[in-house]
Every structure is written in C-alpha cells, then in structure tokens.
Scaffold this active site. Structure first.
Site: not given
Length: 206
Positions: A32, A99
């Site tokens: 992330k 993500e």
C-alpha cells in the site's frame, strides 16, 4: 508474473477485501504506497490479518499519514508534499498486489493523482465496483480514464449483491474481463478470503 494495481470506483467499495483475496489467491506480496488514516487499523494490517499463506510479504507503506482524508490533504496536514519520485515498486520476484487509495482520480499532490501513480509504476489494473445509485457512471468513468492513460485493465470485480441489469450493461458496454464476484459476508475472515481466493486462482490459471 502478475503485477496488479487495485483501484475502486470510489471509497469503501471493497478494494481492501479484494486486495486480500488476490494476495491470497496468488500468494503475492502486498504493498500500500500511501495510507491515510491509521485508526483503528491500516489497510495493510487488514490484509495481513486475512491472508493465510506463508509466502506473501507485506511491504511497508511509503507514507503513513495520520489524517483519514484524501492523501494530498493528509500529507499537507503534516507539512508534506508527495512527489512522483517518492515511489518505486518493491524489489520482489514474487507476484505483487498494490492497493491504491480511494478512487482513480484521488489526488496524491497537486498534478499527481492515483491514476498517475499506477501509470508510473506500469501496473495492470483491477477495478472494484459496488452497486449504488450512480455506480454505472462511476464505473464507466473509471474505465474510460484508465484507457485514456493507456493502462491495461486486467479485470473488473463486482462486489455485493448481484444487479444483473447494471452489470450486464457495464460488461457489454466496456468488454472488460469479469473476475469472480465477491458477495456480502456477515464477517470477512481468513476462511472467507481463502474461499474466494480459490475462485480467483482458477480465473488467473485459465
């Protein structure tokens, strides 16, 4: 080797759950790049708690920002301005699931959007869509923006109860490959993620 960027048609459409499913399905590494908001947990923490396989590695976020807001605003609150040069893919020989934050056109900094980050990292994109009033428009706009930037859409995930009229229109209009559906769950657990991961693994192995 799969290198996937997970984005959604908006906020809270299921990107993190789909990221966990894909991470488990491919036994991929997970990253992330920017986390905005650290309480009660981070997206990486959620994915880590849902993934069971021993192969996945969870790479640290490039930025962990306190404020649960758009990344550009969360960074500004800490006196930071995010730069494109801040982001390089983790050096891994494994599959990688990356993500995003919010939707595709969420700003990371002035002139630097999530879409620009996906393009810079040269990743294929998985789009997560959830049905609500306006979701057809948001899904088509997301797919159109990806195509305008020359980004390949690896597939589209519908998250939630089936809505055949909506989904059939989106599928026929765009021709985007459809990944397995994620249905509403009373609780998302590692066992639930593993069950979906088996379906997604079959899709990638076709």
């Amino acid at each position: 080797m799969e290198r996937l960027f997970i984005t959604g048609i908006g906020t809270d459409v299921g990107k993190t759950v789909v990221s966990a499913i894909l991470t488990e399905a491919l036994q991929a590494d997970y990253w992330k790049p920017v986390q905005a908001g650290l309480e009660p947990t981070t997206d990486a923490g959620t994915v880590r708690s849902l993934v069971s396989n021993p192969k996945s590695h969870f790479w640290p976020e490039r930025y962990r920002l306190q404020l649960p807001a758009s990344p550009h605003a969360a960074a500004a609150a800490e006196g930071l301005t995010l730069q494109p040069t801040d982001f390089q893919l983790p050096q891994t020989s494994n599959h990688l699931v990356v993500e995003g934050a919010g939707g595709l056109l969420v700003p990371l900094a002035p002139g630097f959007l999530i879409a620009d980050l996906a393009q810079q990292l040269a990743l294929e994109v998985v789009v997560v869509s959830r049905n609500y009033l306006g979701s057809i428009n948001h899904t088509l706009l997301t797919l159109e923006a990806l195509r305008a930037r020359g980004l390949r859409v690896r597939g589209l995930v519908f998250n939630g109860e089936p809505t055949p009229a909506t989904e059939d229109f989106i599928s026929q209009h765009t021709g985007v490959p459809l990944l397995p559906r994620v249905r509403p769950e009373t609780e998302v657990t590692p066992e639930v993620v593993s069950r979906y991961a088996a379906e997604f693994r079959q899709w990638f192995c076709r």
